[in-house]
Structure formats: structure tokens, C-alpha cells
Write a protein that holds these residues in place. Structure first.
Motif, PDB file in Angstrom:
ATOM      1  N   ASN A  80       0.836  -1.192   0.000  1.00  0.00           N
ATOM      2  CA  ASN A  80       0.000   0.000   0.000  1.00  0.00           C
ATOM      3  C   ASN A  80       0.878   1.252   0.000  1.00  0.00           C
ATOM      4  OD1 ASN A  80      -1.175   2.250   1.731  1.00  0.00           O
ATOM      5  ND2 ASN A  80      -3.002   1.022   1.248  1.00  0.00           N
ATOM      6  N   ARG A  81       0.468   2.290  -0.771  1.00  0.00           N
ATOM      7  CA  ARG A  81       1.352   3.446  -0.942  1.00  0.00           C
ATOM      8  C   ARG A  81       1.677   4.136   0.384  1.00  0.00           C
ATOM      9  NH1 ARG A  81      -2.552   8.121  -2.505  1.00  0.00           N
ATOM     10  NH2 ARG A  81      -0.912   9.062  -3.761  1.00  0.00           N
ATOM     11  N   TRP A  82       0.728   4.145   1.309  1.00  0.00           N
ATOM     12  CA  TRP A  82       0.986   4.807   2.585  1.00  0.00           C
ATOM     13  C   TRP A  82       1.982   4.018   3.411  1.00  0.00           C
ATOM     14  CZ3 TRP A  82      -0.318   9.663   3.043  1.00  0.00           C
ATOM     15  CH2 TRP A  82      -1.316  10.154   2.197  1.00  0.00           C
ATOM     16  N   ILE A  83       1.945   2.698   3.288  1.00  0.00           N
ATOM     17  CA  ILE A  83       2.922   1.879   4.011  1.00  0.00           C
ATOM     18  C   ILE A  83       4.317   2.113   3.435  1.00  0.00           C
ATOM     19  CG2 ILE A  83       3.636  -0.506   4.463  1.00  0.00           C
ATOM     20  CD1 ILE A  83       0.626  -1.175   4.652  1.00  0.00           C
ATOM     21  N   VAL A  84       4.384   2.179   2.095  1.00  0.00           N
ATOM     22  CA  VAL A  84       5.675   2.441   1.466  1.00  0.00           C
ATOM     23  C   VAL A  84       6.225   3.782   1.947  1.00  0.00           C
ATOM     24  CG1 VAL A  84       6.885   2.773  -0.719  1.00  0.00           C
ATOM     25  CG2 VAL A  84       5.047   1.087  -0.567  1.00  0.00           C
ATOM     26  N   LEU A  85       5.336   4.765   1.986  1.00  0.00           N
ATOM     27  CA  LEU A  85       5.753   6.097   2.442  1.00  0.00           C
ATOM     28  C   LEU A  85       6.277   6.036   3.884  1.00  0.00           C
ATOM     29  CD1 LEU A  85       5.752   9.222   1.751  1.00  0.00           C
ATOM     30  CD2 LEU A  85       3.634   9.305   3.049  1.00  0.00           C
ATOM     31  N   ALA A  86       5.528   5.349   4.728  1.00  0.00           N
ATOM     32  CA  ALA A  86       5.928   5.254   6.128  1.00  0.00           C
ATOM     33  C   ALA A  86       7.284   4.568   6.259  1.00  0.00           C
ATOM     34  CB  ALA A  86       4.874   4.494   6.931  1.00  0.00           C
ATOM     35  N   ILE A  87       7.500   3.516   5.460  1.00  0.00           N
ATOM     36  CA  ILE A  87       8.789   2.824   5.533  1.00  0.00           C
ATOM     37  C   ILE A  87       9.913   3.735   5.053  1.00  0.00           C
ATOM     38  CG2 ILE A  87      10.114   0.877   4.638  1.00  0.00           C
ATOM     39  CD1 ILE A  87       7.522  -0.728   4.651  1.00  0.00           C
ATOM     40  N   MET A  88       9.627   4.489   3.994  1.00  0.00           N
ATOM     41  CA  MET A  88      10.644   5.425   3.502  1.00  0.00           C
ATOM     42  C   MET A  88      11.040   6.409   4.588  1.00  0.00           C
ATOM     43  SD  MET A  88       9.993   6.773  -0.288  1.00  0.00           S
ATOM     44  CE  MET A  88       8.686   5.949  -1.096  1.00  0.00           C
ATOM     45  N   LEU A  89      10.045   6.972   5.253  1.00  0.00           N
ATOM     46  CA  LEU A  89      10.352   7.945   6.306  1.00  0.00           C
ATOM     47  C   LEU A  89      11.080   7.259   7.455  1.00  0.00           C
ATOM     48  CD1 LEU A  89       7.066  10.062   6.243  1.00  0.00           C
ATOM     49  CD2 LEU A  89       9.286  10.612   5.240  1.00  0.00           C
ATOM     50  N   GLY A  90      10.722   6.004   7.712  1.00  0.00           N
ATOM     51  CA  GLY A  90      11.422   5.248   8.745  1.00  0.00           C
ATOM     52  C   GLY A  90      12.893   5.053   8.391  1.00  0.00           C
ATOM     53  N   ILE A  91      13.167   4.742   7.121  1.00  0.00           N
ATOM     54  CA  ILE A  91      14.559   4.574   6.687  1.00  0.00           C
ATOM     55  C   ILE A  91      15.321   5.886   6.834  1.00  0.00           C
ATOM     56  CG2 ILE A  91      16.003   4.166   4.656  1.00  0.00           C
ATOM     57  CD1 ILE A  91      14.027   2.035   3.773  1.00  0.00           C
ATOM     58  N   LEU A  92      14.660   6.979   6.454  1.00  0.00           N
ATOM     59  CA  LEU A  92      15.303   8.288   6.598  1.00  0.00           C
ATOM     60  C   LEU A  92      15.678   8.540   8.054  1.00  0.00           C
ATOM     61  CD1 LEU A  92      13.141  10.645   4.362  1.00  0.00           C
ATOM     62  CD2 LEU A  92      15.460   9.833   3.981  1.00  0.00           C
ATOM     63  N   PHE A  93      14.743   8.220   8.939  1.00  0.00           N
ATOM     64  CA  PHE A  93      14.995   8.455  10.358  1.00  0.00           C
ATOM     65  C   PHE A  93      16.155   7.586  10.851  1.00  0.00           C
ATOM     66  CE2 PHE A  93      14.109   7.454  14.860  1.00  0.00           C
ATOM     67  CZ  PHE A  93      14.327   8.718  15.372  1.00  0.00           C
ATOM     68  N   PHE A  94      16.126   6.325  10.426  1.00  0.00           N
ATOM     69  CA  PHE A  94      17.191   5.412  10.857  1.00  0.00           C
ATOM     70  C   PHE A  94      18.551   5.880  10.348  1.00  0.00           C
ATOM     71  CE2 PHE A  94      19.881   1.710   9.837  1.00  0.00           C
ATOM     72  CZ  PHE A  94      20.178   1.339  11.153  1.00  0.00           C
ATOM     73  N   LEU A  95      18.636   6.182   9.036  1.00  0.00           N
ATOM     74  CA  LEU A  95      19.923   6.626   8.491  1.00  0.00           C
ATOM     75  C   LEU A  95      20.338   7.946   9.129  1.00  0.00           C
ATOM     76  CD1 LEU A  95      19.519   5.754   4.712  1.00  0.00           C
ATOM     77  CD2 LEU A  95      20.913   4.584   6.401  1.00  0.00           C
ATOM     78  N   GLY A  96      19.333   8.768   9.430  1.00  0.00           N
ATOM     79  CA  GLY A  96      19.615  10.061  10.037  1.00  0.00           C
ATOM     80  C   GLY A  96      20.202   9.946  11.419  1.00  0.00           C
TER      81      GLY A  96
END
Ligand code: NA
Ligand code: NA
Lengths: 322, 172, 437
Positions: C320-336
Motif C-alpha cells: 500500500n502506498r501509505w505503508i511504502v511512504l511510512a517505511i521510507m520515512l522510517g529509513i530516513l529516520f534510521f539513516l539520520g
């Protein structure tokens, strides 16, 4: 001497491009890497990095020399402060008006050998250029002749800043990142930045209502594929040929792509209400002769730079440009 | 031997303190330079080609040369959650380990940056801007700063092994 | 070496080495050396050094010493102390009034610079002593400054926004305008939280002892202390927005005006200048040496493909597009949590944008979510750079543990901010769209 690898040997190189990922020229670097792989049956694998991913674009020269990565796409002008000849192998303000002329200088008039000589001093091997056209000038005021630029505040870098200053422009050296804001706030009157498409995407059409063509400060551009000499020498001959072939293909295909893209993007600028001003070719030609004096200053009396410039002036004269 | 070590350590710290103070003074020059540029460009329509570039040429030496003495001042920020609870031998051991890592880091950076500086010097590198000043000297600031940091890290490692009252006070 | 392994070992060794008490600058630098040599061989070591030259000549980073200088002059000449006295008089009914005022000042500084180090160090010097002196809890004061100091990323001008826009091929101007409302939204969230927390627990933000009602004469008189700070704000913002100066040049204008203020306050002299000089060199060197280490570390992390498997995971994700978005933001947070913002942008934007286009999300809107995530990364333990800049200007006796505890509520507020922007895209898009029409 390193023993040349056998043709079927797998070779892995790292390459840093000159461009940000996602931009059109970066897509063509991907094609370059794919083409090299294709021409070597997938045995020559080049991992591509975008500008600044490993080192800042203007530091790639020393990184390749040291062998941190084996190949770079670079803009020779970055190193012109070390090797004056590079002032002329990247872009010549008021220089060749046609990409074909500039590319012909490389392939037909000994330019390639001169560029190789310049790079050899640094332990680098110049493979080939990618030659394409102008970068535009974006202005907040109407400019119809080169004389109109005199006394106005313009942002230029490298050799163009010296040449434009000699043309009477009040040159203001600003970082690329400041160009948008500086035009918007009226800090400067006109500026060079990137090519038409990149500048459209950065929104320059929103803040500068005039585009001046041709971009006399950078009428044609050559960026270069340059390899670490040791790494290059260790390649089998057909891998070397693959690099040369792919480089020449990319030069033509990127140029043609830009030609098509420019038509579309100029229309988009028009929709934004941006007015395109074409400079009179006679005006440009007249000021080219004036620019020759600025070029000569930039050689710093270096022997190789003098030879490069002499060769280019000779060809320009033969073409009737000077 | 001990007094020899002490005098070496105070020479190193003293030299680094001088560079630190020099770096501290340097940055004030940036203010009038940039003000001049603003006035020249806005009031007189005559921007300079040198002001911003001169300012950035001051900026690098300002923070690079201050780094070694900042180590002496304990001004490089660290996570102290665990280390602040330690005392005695474990603390000394951890401190010596830290300074040894810093010395290796600084030594390698100095070693790698030296040939780059030599190369810039031998080619008489200039910035290739409209102003086009020589910039090869800037590349010597890097190995110089790291070499000084290397020495300071060794001095601090020695200091860490001595009882606290023996150490020179950390003051700028 | 596989990407998962590189990521795991780099992250683990970063945490481990940092916990030994080795300064962040050298932790990053030393690891960059070790990984470069082991993964690429000694020939590649120049990568670690070459990143340094452009840091040394960066026009935008030059704003750091200038803002620290401005802050130090104002602090040492008593201008800021009188400003906080005035805020105290005027905000006695408002729980946590001084912290609220601090957020307001942070928002103004955010409109002057986008360099987080400059804003945080300056605010740490300006606001922290005044709040601690009035017995504000260190956690509340530190969290307020760290979070407020990062607002400059969203509120224009901002170098990170420019880098994002260029990498994403978005209009710099539209990105700038789009950042305004979310920036103010975050500032409001911080203020709401501060007021609520302080009302529930007055001990973290004590009201003035003196219960006697202040007279209007006193209050009006206190406004005099606003004149000098206002003069500087108008001077800096005015030169930027009237096209008189670049943001860095405007900072020099601010320093000049701050010196004038110290003259007016009769504090100008050798004592002030030498104190300012030492403040500036200590804070600037602290921040920039971290930058040196960070750039070297990010280069080798990127080069060895430390994030590759996370990025290819996103590319191949079928959800689902919202799940993909949430995972993307999660990756950003983790890498950050351990990369700097430039590194995150260069790594993630080219991979994420095609996915965003495919999912038919708006690029401009995603850009803002991206920047709020980057802002969150700036304050996220263990490596949030802001936390280290803050620690560098803390008085002795306050450790990193306090800073870590201080920031947690503000990270949650950031997450709420992202959630609101994701839920109501018009918050982001309304201003840029109405500016076009
Ligand atoms: Na900002
Ligand atoms: Na972080």
C-alpha cells in the motif's frame, strides 16, 4: 609494468560522475557504464557514484590520481588553477559557437593529444570529452547586446568571470546555491548557473524574466572521462576500446538529447512568461576578438596552455570565427 | 627524563596555544571584509571579486589550526555517559586509548594530506576565480593542523597517566 | 562485502567507539580511516582528506563563526539578559514563558540562516544561561533550543532545502515557500508542548518569585531592552530580504550591529573582544571538526554501499502506498541517526523520488516530509549533530545523558508534525500554490 589482464577477466572500477543523481546528464553516465559493460560481455563493471557522493566534484581529480576510484567524469576547468591548459579544454568564453566545431578540435585538430598531455603530467589518462552546447544567461533586466551587460552585476565563475569582467561586467562570484535567491532579491542582475533544463528545474524562470542566448560566457562545453593511468594501463586493449567507443557515443547522444530537450524547455519558459533574447552573431563575433586578449592572460605563460590556445585560435581563424 | 618529557609537552601545548590564539584573532577580519563587499556592491554597484573568497580563505585556517589546542581544552564534544562514572586505572586506560586513537587518526590524515599539499605547491595552484589568488598554501594548513593534533594527542596521553595535580591547568 | 554487513558493523562500531568517550569528530574520522583501508585499501585514503578542502572554503558554513560571534557579543554585553528580563515581565502568566519566547527567537533566527550549527550554538549561548538562571529545568531548556535551532532547515533560507531541491530537480523557490507553514506548525507544536508541560509541572519552569504585580510603567520601561535586539533582527533580515546581502554577508552585518549594541551598553572593550574571540574559536572548531569527521565517514559509508539493501528494499517493495511512504520515512529516520543530512539527501533522494512518482504522491509535499525527517535526524540520539553542538556550549556539570533525555519529547513532536503534514497535504501545498496563482 602491470601485466595486462586477459580479455575475459572481470574488472571492477569505481567512477564518480560530475552530476547529481536524477539529472539528465547523470542518466547518460548510467548509459555510459551500461555500454562499457555491454561491449565487454559484462566483464568490465563500473560502479557509478553521483557528484559529491565520494568526494566533492571539484576534488575528484586528486582522488583519481591517488587511486581512490579509477574513473571520473570531470570538468577540466576545476583544475585550471593547477594546470592552465585546462582553462581551454573545458569551455572557452566567446569560443567555438558550435559543439561540432569544438568536438572537431578534439578529434581532428590534435585537441585529444593536447588534453592527454596535460593529464599525463598528473598521472591521469584522458579518455575522451563529452561535448555539448551552451549554458544560458538568466537576467532580471532586458539585455540585447553585449555592450548592455557592461556595468551590470553578473554572476560568473572560472575563466568566464575573468573574460566577462574584461567585457565590463561587474562580476560577482557567488556559489551556485546562491544564484536563485540572488536573482530573486536583486542582489545581481544576471547569472550563469547550469544548462537550460537544470535551470528551469531549479526555478530560475520564476525569478529572472529574461534568457540571453547564446550563453556567450559558455557557448560550448566539454566534460571529460579521465582514468587513473595505472588502472588504465592494466586494462586489456578491448576494454580500453570499449571506454573510447562508449565515450564517443555518449558525447553525440547527450548532445542530441539536449537539443531536443531545449525545444521543449524553451516552450515551458515561454509559458512562465520568460522572454528569450537572441544576441546578434555579429555582435558576438566582434567581442570574440576582444576576448582573445583575455584568453591569452589565462595561459599564465604556460607552454602547454599556449600551445592549446594557439591550436584553437588557428582553427577558429580557419573557420572564420576570428 | 621526566622533566624532559614535561618540557616537550609544554612546548607542544604552548605552540598549539599560539596557533589557537592566532586562529581566534583571524576570524575578526572576516567582518570588515564582508561589510566592505556589501557596501561596495549595494551602494556603489561595484562588487569586489575578492571579498567572499578572501573570507572563505580565512575560515579554513581558523577552525583547522584551533583543533589541536581544543583537544587540550577538552573542547571536542564526546558522549560522557559512561566515561564520567569511571575513576582510577580504568579511566586512565580509557583516556590513553582515546588519545591513541586520535593520534593515529591525526597521523594518517597528516600523512595523506602532505603529498596533496606538495603537489599544489609545485604546480603553484591558484583558485582560478576572477580574483585568482594562490591557494596552494591553504593545502599546507591541513597536514600542519593534523601534525600538531598528533603531537597534542601524544602529550595528552602522557598527561593522562600522570596524577591530576601534575597536569598543567586547562585554560585558554 | 554485503551491504547489510557493512551497515551493521559501521553502526555498531560507531556506537561502541562513541560510548568509550572518544570525541565524535575523531570517532567518525577514525572509523572512516579503518573502513577505507579495510574495504578499499590505503590508496583510497585520499577520499577522507579531499572532502575537507571544500569544508574549509565553504561560504555557507562561514555563517557559523559569524552567528556565534553575534551571540557571544550580545550575551556578554548583557543585551540578551535584559531581553529575557523583559520576557519574564511580560510572560508571567504564561507557563514556560521564557521557553516559549526562546522558540520565537529561534523562529526568527531560522529566517536568517539555514545552518543548524550556527543557530543551535548561537541559541545555546544566548538563551540557555538566562533560562538556567531562572531555574528552568535543563531538560526543558536544552530540548527547546535543540528543536528550535533546527527550524532553520524548513524556514527559508536553508542550504539543505537547496541541496534537496537541486537533487530532486524541484524549484528552489517553491521548496522554500512550502517550508514556511510546516516550519511554523512545528514551532507551534513546540510551544503547545512547553505550555502544557509547564502548566502541569510548574517546577520545570518556575514563575518569577516576586508575586507583587508589576506596574505598567515597569513593563513599558522593560520594552527598551527590545530595541537593540530588534535593530539587529531588522538589520539582518532586512539585508537578506531586500537583496542587499547574501545570508552569510548578512551575518557579518549582524555582528557589526551587535558590536554597536555593546558600545551602546558601554560593554565594548578588550575584555569583551577577547571573551568573544575565545567563544567563537572554541565553538566553531568544535562544530567544524565534527563536520570533517562526518564528511569522511559519510563518503566511505556511501561508497561501500552501506545503505544499498535498505534502498533496494524500497524499490522492490510492493505494498500500500501509505505503508511504502511510512517505511521510507522510517529509513530516513534510521539513516539520520548516524549520517549527516547532505549524506542522506545524496543517498536517498534519487532512489525515493521515482518511487514517489510511481505512487503518485506530490514531489513538493514529499520534499517537506523529507526535510522534517532530516530535521528529526538532526536531533535524534545517538549522533544527532545538534545534540553535540549543544553539548559543546553547555556549562560544566551537564552531561550528554541530560541532552539525550531532553530531546525525546521533541522527537515525538516532530513525528506528530510529519503525521499532520502527511495527513493534510494542503498545509504544505497551499502557500506555494497560492503564490503561483
Ligand atoms: Na532558514
Ligand atoms: Na542524527
Amino acid at each position: 609494468a602491470p601485466i595486462a589482464a586477459k580479455a575475459q577477466d572481470a574488472v571492477e572500477w569505481r567512477m564518480q560522475a560530475l552530476w547529481d543523481a536524477g539529472t539528465t546528464p547523470f542518466e547518460f553516465e548510467k548509459k555510459f557504464v551500461e555500454r562499457v559493460s555491454e561491449l565487454t560481455d559484462g566483464n568490465f563493471k563500473i560502479t557509478l557514484f553521483s557528484a559529491g557522493q565520494l568526494v566533492p566534484a571539484n576534488q575528484a581529480f586528486d582522488a583519481v590520481r591517488a587511486g581512490a576510484f579509477q574513473l571520473m567524469k570531470t570538468f577540466d576547468g576545476y583544475e585550471a588553477g593547477k594546470i592552465p591548459a585546462f582553462a581551454f579544454t573545458s569551455t572557452i568564453p566567446f569560443g567555438f559557437p558550435e559543439s561540432d566545431q569544438y568536438e572537431a578540435w578534439f578529434y581532428e585538430k590534435g585537441g585529444l593529444d593536447l588534453a592527454r598531455e596535460a593529464y599525463a603530467k598528473a598521472g591521469l589518462f584522458y579518455i575522451a570529452p563529452t561535448v555539448y552546447g551552451e549554458e544560458p544567461i538568466h537576467s532580471t533586466v532586458k539585455i540585447e547586446t553585449i555592450a548592455d551587460m557592461a556595468g551590470k552585476k553578473g554572476r560568473f565563475v572560472g575563466l568566464a568571470s575573468a573574460v566577462m569582467a574584461d567585457q565590463g561586467v561587474s562580476v560577482t562570484p557567488l556559489p551556485t546555491a546562491e544564484v536563485y535567491t540572488a536573482l530573486e532579491k536583486g542582489l545581481i542582475d544576471f547569472a550563469d548557473r547550469g544548462d537550460l533544463t537544470a535551470n528551469y528545474e531549479a526555478g530560475l524562470g520564476e525569478v529572472a524574466k529574461f534568457i540571453i542566448l547564446p550563453g556567450v560566457h559558455q557557448p560550448t562545453t566539454a566534460t571529460s572521462y579521465v582514468a587513473n593511468q595505472g588502472a588504465y594501463d592494466a586494462l586489456p586493449d578491448d576494454y580500453k576500446a570499449a571506454l573510447a567507443v562508449a565515450a564517443r557515443e555518449i558525447s553525440g547522444s547527450l548532445r542530441q538529447h539536449i537539443m531536443v530537450q531545449n525545444v521543449d524547455v524553451l516552450k515551458k519558459y515561454g509559458e512562465q512568461g520568460v522572454e528569450i533574447t537572441q544576441l546578434d552573431p555579429a555582435d558576438v563575433a566582434a567581442n570574440r576578438s576582444k576576448a582573445v586578449e583575455s584568453w591569452k592572460k589565462a595561459t599564465k605563460e604556460d607552454d602547454l596552455a599556449n600551445r592549446v590556445l594557439a591550436s584553437q585560435i588557428e582553427f577558429m581563424t580557419a573557420l572564420g570565427l576570428i | 627524563m621526566l622533566s624532559f618529557m614535561k618540557s616537550v609537552s609544554s612546548i607542544v601545548t604552548g605552540v598549539n596555544r599560539l596557533f589557537f590564539l592566532l586562529a581566534a584573532a583571524l576570524i575578526f577580519a572576516v567582518v570588515p571584509i564582508l561589510l566592505f563587499e556589501v557596501v561596495a556592491r549595494y551602494l556603489f554597484d561595484a562588487p569586489t571579486v575578492w571579498a567572499m573568497e578572501a573570507s572563505t580563505l580565512i575560515f579554513g585556517p581558523h577552525f583547522m589550526l584551533a583543533g589541536p589546542y581544543l583537544l587540550h581544552l577538552k573542547g571536542h564534544v564526546a558522549v560522557d555517559i559512561f566515561s564520567e562514572k569511571l575513576t582510577g586505572l580504568p579511566k586512565v586506560a580509557l583516556d590513553v586509548f582515546s588519545y591513541a586513537v586520535i593520534a593515529v587518526f591525526a597521523g594518517v590524515f597528516a600523512w595523506v594530506s602532505w603529498p596533496l599539499a606538495i603537489n599544489a605547491y609545485s604546480l603553484g595552484e591558484t583558485s582560478f576565480s576572477a580574483w585568482n589568488p594562490p591557494v596552494w598554501w591553504l593545502k599546507f594548513v591541513v597536514p600542519l593542523s593534523f601534525a600538531l593534533l598528533f603531537l597534542q594527542a601524544l602529550v595528552e596521553a602522557c598527561n593522562a597517566t600522570r596524577p591530576a595535580q601534575d597536569q598543567t591547568g586547562a585554560s585558554a | 562485502m554485503s551491504s547489510e554487513f557493512v551497515l551493521a558493523i559501521m553502526f555498531a562500531s560507531l556506537v561502541g567507539l562513541l560510548l568509550t568517550g572518544l570525541p565524535l569528530a575523531f570517532t567518525l574520522g577514525a572509523l572512516a580511516l579503518v573502513f577505507t583501508i579495510t574495504l578499499w585499501g590505503p590508496a583510497a585514503l585520499s577520499v577522507t582528506v579531499l572532502n575537507l578542502y571544500s569544508t574549509m572554503t565553504s561560504e555557507s558554513l562561514l555563517a557559523i563563526p559569524l552567528y556565534v560571534m553575534m551571540a557571544s557579543i550580545l550575551q556578554r554585553s548583557g543585551v540578551i539578559e535584559s531581553l529575557y528580563r523583559a520576557m519574564e515581565l511580560w510572560s508571567r502568566r504564561l507557563p514556560g514563558g521564557l521557553a516559549v519566547g526562546t522558540i520565537a527567537i529561534c523562529t526568527i533566527i531560522a529566517a536568517m540562516t539555514g545552518i543548524v550549527g550556527a543557530a543551535v550554538a548561537a541559541m545555546g549561548m544566548l538563551a540557555l544561561p538566562s533560562m538556567l538562571k531562572r531555574k528552568y529545568s535543563p531538560e526543558l531548556a536544552i530540548g527547546t533550543i535543540c528543536a528550535g535551532g533546527t527550524l532553520g532547515i524548513l524556514i527559508p533560507p536553508s542550504v539543505i532545502t537547496i541541496v534537496y531541491a537541486v537533487t530532486a530537480q524541484a524549484s528552489i523557490g517553491q521548496m522554500f515557500i512550502a517550508g514556511v507553514v510546516p516550519g511554523l506548525l512545528l514551532a507551534s507544536l513546540y510551544i503547545g508542548y512547553i505550555v502544557l508541560r509547564s502548566a502541569l509541572n510548574p517546577s520545570i519552569a518556575p514563575r518569577p518569585d516576586n508575586d507583587a504585580p508589576t506596574t505598567w510603567e515597569e513593563r513599558i520601561a522593560s520594552l527598551k531592552s527590545l530595541i537593540l535586539p530588534l535593530l539587529i533582527i531588522v538589520g539582518v533580515l532586512g539585508t537578506i530580504y531586500m537583496g542587499i546581502a547574501t545570508p552569510t554577508e548578512a551575518a557579518a552585518v549582524g555582528v557589526f550591529l551587535a558590536f554597536l549594541s555593546s558600545l551602546i551598553e558601554r560593554r565594548f572593550g578588550w575584555e569583551l573582544i577577547s571573551g568573544v574571540a575565545l567563544d567563537v574559536v572554541k565553538v566553531t572548531a568544535m562544530i567544524l571538526w565534527i563536520t570533517i569527521g562526518a564528511r569522511a565517514f559519510v563518503a566511505i559509508f556511501t561508497g561501500t554501499g552501506g545503505a544499498d539493501f535498505l534502498l533496494s528494499f524500497i524499490q522492490d517493495l510492493d505494498a500500500n502506498r501509505w505503508i511504502v511512504l511510512a517505511i521510507m520515512l522510517g529509513i530516513l529516520f534510521f539513516l539520520g541517526m548516524f549520517l549527516d543530512e547532505m549524506g542522506i539527501i545524496l543517498l536517498c533522494v534519487p532512489v525515493f523520488l521515482p518511487v514517489i512518482d510511481f505512487l503518485e504522491f506530490d514531489r513538493l509535499w514529499f520534499g517537506i516530509l523529507f526535510l522534517v525527517s532530516a530535521q528529526m535526524a538532526y536531533i535524534s540520539p545517538p549522533f544527532g549533530y545538534t545534540l553535540f553542538y549543544m553539548k559543546g556550549v553547555l556549562p560544566a556539570g551537564i552531561g550528554m545523558g541530560t541532552v539525550y533525555r531532553a530531546i525525546v519529547p521533541f522527537i515525538l513532536l516532530q513525528a506528530i508534525g510529519i503525521f499532520i503534514c502527511a495527513l493534510f497535504p494542503e498545509l504544505v501545498l497551499w502557500l506555494p500554490q497560492s503564490m503561483i496563482n
